[in-house]
Design a protein around this motif. Structure first.
Motif, PDB file in Angstrom:
ATOM      1  N   SER A   1       0.818   9.034   7.362  1.00 43.44           N
ATOM      2  CA  SER A   1       1.958   9.817   7.841  1.00 43.44           C
ATOM      3  C   SER A   1       1.540  11.024   8.657  1.00 43.44           C
ATOM      4  O   SER A   1       2.359  11.608   9.373  1.00 43.44           O
ATOM      5  CB  SER A   1       2.824  10.264   6.654  1.00 43.44           C
ATOM      6  N   LYS A   2       0.248  11.402   8.572  1.00 46.92           N
ATOM      7  CA  LYS A   2      -0.236  12.538   9.352  1.00 46.92           C
ATOM      8  C   LYS A   2      -1.758  12.481   9.417  1.00 46.92           C
ATOM      9  O   LYS A   2      -2.408  11.840   8.566  1.00 46.92           O
ATOM     10  CB  LYS A   2       0.191  13.859   8.723  1.00 46.92           C
ATOM     11  N   PRO A   3      -2.376  13.114  10.415  1.00 48.21           N
ATOM     12  CA  PRO A   3      -3.846  13.238  10.421  1.00 48.21           C
ATOM     13  C   PRO A   3      -4.281  14.105   9.238  1.00 48.21           C
ATOM     14  O   PRO A   3      -3.531  14.953   8.751  1.00 48.21           O
ATOM     15  CB  PRO A   3      -4.142  13.926  11.750  1.00 48.21           C
ATOM     16  N   VAL A   4      -5.514  13.889   8.786  1.00 49.33           N
ATOM     17  CA  VAL A   4      -6.036  14.613   7.633  1.00 49.33           C
ATOM     18  C   VAL A   4      -7.296  15.368   8.051  1.00 49.33           C
ATOM     19  O   VAL A   4      -8.247  14.771   8.564  1.00 49.33           O
ATOM     20  CB  VAL A   4      -6.361  13.660   6.476  1.00 49.33           C
ATOM     21  N   THR A   5      -7.299  16.679   7.820  1.00 50.42           N
ATOM     22  CA  THR A   5      -8.445  17.515   8.161  1.00 50.42           C
ATOM     23  C   THR A   5      -9.378  17.618   6.959  1.00 50.42           C
ATOM     24  O   THR A   5      -8.940  17.962   5.855  1.00 50.42           O
ATOM     25  CB  THR A   5      -7.996  18.916   8.593  1.00 50.42           C
ATOM     26  N   VAL A   6     -10.656  17.315   7.169  1.00 54.44           N
ATOM     27  CA  VAL A   6     -11.645  17.386   6.094  1.00 54.44           C
ATOM     28  C   VAL A   6     -12.836  18.216   6.560  1.00 54.44           C
ATOM     29  O   VAL A   6     -13.137  18.295   7.755  1.00 54.44           O
ATOM     30  CB  VAL A   6     -12.123  15.982   5.667  1.00 54.44           C
ATOM     31  N   ALA A   7     -13.503  18.843   5.599  1.00 56.64           N
ATOM     32  CA  ALA A   7     -14.748  19.571   5.854  1.00 56.64           C
ATOM     33  C   ALA A   7     -15.700  19.250   4.722  1.00 56.64           C
ATOM     34  O   ALA A   7     -15.349  19.402   3.552  1.00 56.64           O
ATOM     35  CB  ALA A   7     -14.493  21.071   5.937  1.00 56.64           C
ATOM     36  N   GLY A   8     -16.880  18.763   5.047  1.00 56.06           N
ATOM     37  CA  GLY A   8     -17.838  18.387   4.020  1.00 56.06           C
ATOM     38  C   GLY A   8     -17.591  16.991   3.488  1.00 56.06           C
ATOM     39  O   GLY A   8     -16.633  16.318   3.864  1.00 56.06           O
ATOM     40  N   PRO A   9     -18.449  16.527   2.564  1.00 57.51           N
ATOM     41  CA  PRO A   9     -18.312  15.183   1.997  1.00 57.51           C
ATOM     42  C   PRO A   9     -16.987  15.013   1.257  1.00 57.51           C
ATOM     43  O   PRO A   9     -16.521  15.933   0.572  1.00 57.51           O
ATOM     44  CB  PRO A   9     -19.494  15.081   1.033  1.00 57.51           C
ATOM     45  N   PHE A  10     -16.385  13.827   1.373  1.00 56.83           N
ATOM     46  CA  PHE A  10     -15.118  13.551   0.721  1.00 56.83           C
ATOM     47  C   PHE A  10     -15.066  12.097   0.302  1.00 56.83           C
ATOM     48  O   PHE A  10     -15.784  11.245   0.830  1.00 56.83           O
ATOM     49  CB  PHE A  10     -13.939  13.889   1.642  1.00 56.83           C
ATOM     50  N   ASP A  11     -14.211  11.806  -0.679  1.00 62.80           N
ATOM     51  CA  ASP A  11     -13.929  10.445  -1.112  1.00 62.80           C
ATOM     52  C   ASP A  11     -12.537  10.047  -0.659  1.00 62.80           C
ATOM     53  O   ASP A  11     -11.651  10.900  -0.480  1.00 62.80           O
ATOM     54  CB  ASP A  11     -14.025  10.316  -2.632  1.00 62.80           C
ATOM     55  N   VAL A  12     -12.336   8.733  -0.514  1.00 63.32           N
ATOM     56  CA  VAL A  12     -11.027   8.183  -0.204  1.00 63.32           C
ATOM     57  C   VAL A  12     -10.665   7.184  -1.292  1.00 63.32           C
ATOM     58  O   VAL A  12     -11.493   6.349  -1.678  1.00 63.32           O
ATOM     59  CB  VAL A  12     -11.000   7.492   1.174  1.00 63.32           C
ATOM     60  N   PHE A  13      -9.431   7.259  -1.793  1.00 67.41           N
ATOM     61  CA  PHE A  13      -8.906   6.303  -2.761  1.00 67.41           C
ATOM     62  C   PHE A  13      -7.718   5.581  -2.132  1.00 67.41           C
ATOM     63  O   PHE A  13      -6.855   6.217  -1.513  1.00 67.41           O
ATOM     64  CB  PHE A  13      -8.456   6.999  -4.049  1.00 67.41           C
ATOM     65  N   LEU A  14      -7.692   4.266  -2.306  1.00 65.91           N
ATOM     66  CA  LEU A  14      -6.589   3.440  -1.827  1.00 65.91           C
ATOM     67  C   LEU A  14      -5.627   3.181  -2.975  1.00 65.91           C
ATOM     68  O   LEU A  14      -6.042   2.721  -4.045  1.00 65.91           O
ATOM     69  CB  LEU A  14      -7.122   2.109  -1.291  1.00 65.91           C
ATOM     70  N   GLN A  15      -4.340   3.480  -2.774  1.00 65.91           N
ATOM     71  CA  GLN A  15      -3.317   3.157  -3.757  1.00 65.91           C
ATOM     72  C   GLN A  15      -2.609   1.875  -3.300  1.00 65.91           C
ATOM     73  O   GLN A  15      -1.847   1.896  -2.322  1.00 65.91           O
ATOM     74  CB  GLN A  15      -2.299   4.293  -3.911  1.00 65.91           C
TER      75      GLN A  15
ATOM     76  N   VAL B   1       0.848  -1.190   0.000  1.00 60.47           N
ATOM     77  CA  VAL B   1       0.000   0.000   0.000  1.00 60.47           C
ATOM     78  C   VAL B   1       0.883   1.240   0.000  1.00 60.47           C
ATOM     79  O   VAL B   1       1.760   1.377   0.865  1.00 60.47           O
ATOM     80  CB  VAL B   1      -0.940   0.016   1.225  1.00 60.47           C
ATOM     81  N   ALA B   2       0.661   2.121  -0.979  1.00 61.38           N
ATOM     82  CA  ALA B   2       1.435   3.368  -1.046  1.00 61.38           C
ATOM     83  C   ALA B   2       0.848   4.425  -0.123  1.00 61.38           C
ATOM     84  O   ALA B   2       1.587   5.215   0.470  1.00 61.38           O
ATOM     85  CB  ALA B   2       1.484   3.889  -2.476  1.00 61.38           C
ATOM     86  N   GLY B   3      -0.481   4.435   0.003  1.00 60.56           N
ATOM     87  CA  GLY B   3      -1.126   5.435   0.844  1.00 60.56           C
ATOM     88  C   GLY B   3      -2.575   5.616   0.445  1.00 60.56           C
ATOM     89  O   GLY B   3      -3.162   4.778  -0.254  1.00 60.56           O
ATOM     90  N   LEU B   4      -3.162   6.711   0.889  1.00 58.77           N
ATOM     91  CA  LEU B   4      -4.551   7.043   0.595  1.00 58.77           C
ATOM     92  C   LEU B   4      -4.620   8.456   0.018  1.00 58.77           C
ATOM     93  O   LEU B   4      -3.844   9.327   0.406  1.00 58.77           O
ATOM     94  CB  LEU B   4      -5.411   6.981   1.857  1.00 58.77           C
ATOM     95  N   THR B   5      -5.550   8.663  -0.908  1.00 59.75           N
ATOM     96  CA  THR B   5      -5.790   9.995  -1.456  1.00 59.75           C
ATOM     97  C   THR B   5      -7.185  10.455  -1.034  1.00 59.75           C
ATOM     98  O   THR B   5      -8.164   9.728  -1.194  1.00 59.75           O
ATOM     99  CB  THR B   5      -5.683  10.002  -2.986  1.00 59.75           C
TER     100      THR B   5
END
Length: 376
Positions: A79-93, A44-48
Motif C-alpha cells: 500500500s506504500k513504499p517502506v523506508t528502512v535503515a540497516g538490516p531488516f527482516d520481512v515476514f509474509l502474512q 496474502v494480507a501483506g508484509l511485516t
C-alpha cells in the motif's frame, strides 16, 4: 471408521492424518489425492518489516511495521513504499484454503527477491514431523494477522530442514529505491505475487551512553528482536539521565524523541545476564530485565533465558493475592523465547515457556504437560 478424534495438544478435539514415505512426511496431494475443485491462489494480507538490529529502523522507528497488500493490476502491491535503515527482516502474512472458503491452511511454497535477486526460498511440501520443534525458526505467531500465518523470509542458522535457503534481505543496501517481490504458491501451482518498493536510507545516529533530558517516566516496556523498547515521557530536554539496571549504567542506547515522548531501544548486548531493576537515574521502574544466557529471579519465580533472548519481569497486579508467584513476563524474540523456561515454587524448570490454555492451566510448550500454577 478410520480413527477416533482426540484432545491431545491444544484446541478442540481433532484428528491428525499423515502420509509418510519411510520417516518422511509427504504431502497427500503430491501422492495422488485429488485437489478439491474451486482451487484459487493463496491469499496474502501483506508484509511485516522488522528491524533486525538495534541500529536498524523501519519508517524511522524501532517496532515492526505491517504494510497491507492491495490490488495492483493483475497482482498485489504494498500500500506504500517502506523506508528502512540497516538490516531488516520481512515476514509474509499468507494463507490458503484448498478450495473450501471455511478452511485455513498454510502456504507450502514461498519465494522472495530484491531487485531480481532471490534471497529466500521455501518448499514445505515434504517435511518430516521430526522437525516440528524448529517451527519457531520459520513462523512468528506474534506477527500473525487474523486468518493469516506469518512466515519469516530468512532461514535462521538453527533451521536444518531441507527445502529452505536464503539469508534474508541483503544488508548494506545502496541508498535509494529497491524492488521487492514475494511469491506465495499453493499445492495446485497457483500463485499470488506481491511487489513493493523498499527505500534504503542512511544508517541511524550513533548510540548514546546517557539519555538527554531529565524527568523520565516509563509508560510501557516491550521486548523486540533487537532488545528492549522503553516508551517514556520526560519533563525537560535539558541535562542528562543515566539508564540503570541495578547499579550498572546501561550504554549503547538508541533514542527516538518526539517532543516530550521518548522511545529508548536498549540493545540485547547491553543488558545484564542476571536480572536487575531498570531505573531512570533515581526514578525506579517496576521491571527487571536481563538477556540470555541468564535469568531473572522475582519472589519465588525464576525466568531462565536462552542465548539470543531478552526478558522482562515485574510483580503482577495480583501479587498480594498470590504472594511469591504472581508475575508478569515478556520474552522475545519468538525464535528464542520458545526455549525459555519458568520455574515456579515447587516445580522444576522444563523447556519452553508454554502457553495459557483455558485461562487457568499453564502447558509446557513441547510436552503438553500441565504446570501447576494459577493464570494471572
Amino acid at each position: 471408521m478410520v480413527a477416533y478424534s482426540g484432545d491431545l495438544g491444544v484446541g478442540s478435539p481433532h484428528l491428525h492424518l499423515e502420509i509418510r514415505r519411510g520417516d518422511e512426511l509427504c504431502d497427500p496431494f503430491l501422492e495422488g489425492l485429488p485437489l478439491p475443485s474451486g482451487l484459487s491462489a493463496p491469499k496474502v494480507a501483506g508484509l511485516t518489516f522488522v528491524p533486525r538490529e538495534a541500529s536498524s529502523r523501519v519508517e524511522g522507528g524501532f517496532s515492526p511495521l505491517f504494510v497491507p497488500a492491495v490490488r495492483a493490476g493483475e497482482g498485489l502491491g504494498l500500500s506504500k513504499p517502506v523506508t528502512v535503515a540497516g538490516p531488516f527482516d520481512v515476514f509474509l502474512q499468507a494463507a490458503d484454503h484448498l478450495g473450501v472458503l471455511e478452511n485455513v491452511t498454510g502456504v507450502p511454497v514461498v519465494r522472495a527477491s530484491l531487485d531480481g535477486k532471490g534471497f529466500f526460498d521455501m518448499d514445505l511440501r515434504c517435511v518430516s514431523l521430526a522437525h516440528y520443534k524448529q517451527s519457531q525458526a520459520l513462523f512468528d505467531p506474534t506477527l500473525d494477522r487474523p486468518g493469516f500465518t506469518a512466515y519469516r523470509l530468512r532461514r535462521l542458522p538453527n533451521l536444518d530442514v531441507a527445502g529452505f535457503s536464503g539469508s534474508g534481505p541483503p544488508a548494506g543496501l545502496v541508498p535509494g529505491p529497491h524492488e521487492l517481490t514475494v511469491t506465495a504458491s499453493n499445492r495446485g501451482g497457483l500463485s499470488t505475487i506481491v511487489s513493493g518498493t523498499i527505500l534504503a536510507a542512511a544508517p541511524a545516529d550513533a548510540p548514546l551512553s546517557r539519555l538527554l533530558g531529565s524527568g523520565y517516566r516509563l509508560q510501557s516496556a516491550e521486548v523486540l528482536p533487537a532488545g528492549l523498547l522503553l516508551s517514556c515521557t520526560r519533563d525537560s530536554g535539558q541535562g542528562e539521565t543515566p539508564l540503570k539496571a541495578g547499579a550498572e549504567t546501561l550504554g549503547g542506547l538508541f533514542v527516538r524523541a518526539v517532543e516530550a515522548r521518548v522511545e529508548v531501544l536498549v540493545p540485547r548486548e547491553s543488558l545484564p545476564r542476571q536480572g536487575a531493576a531498570l531505573a531512570f537515574g533515581d526514578q525506579a521502574t517496576p521491571w527487571l530485565a536481563a538477556a540470555g544466557p541468564g535469568s531473572i529471579p522475582l519472589g519465588g519465580v525464576r525466568l531462565n533465558l536462552p542465548a539470543g533472548a531478552s526478558g522482562l519481569m515485574r510483580p503482577s497486579e495480583r501479587a498480594e493475592a498470590l504472594p511469591g508467584s504472581a508475575v508478569r513476563v515478556q520474552v522475545g524474540p519468538y525464535s528464542a523465547a520458545s526455549k525459555a523456561s519458568l520455574e515456579f515454587p515447587g516445580f522444576a524448570a522444563k523447556p519452553g515457556t508454554g502457553l495459557f490454555f483455558g485461562g487457568s492451566t499453564f502447558l509446557d510448550a513441547w510436552t503438553g504437560e500441565a504446570v501447576p500454577c494459577r493464570a494471572d
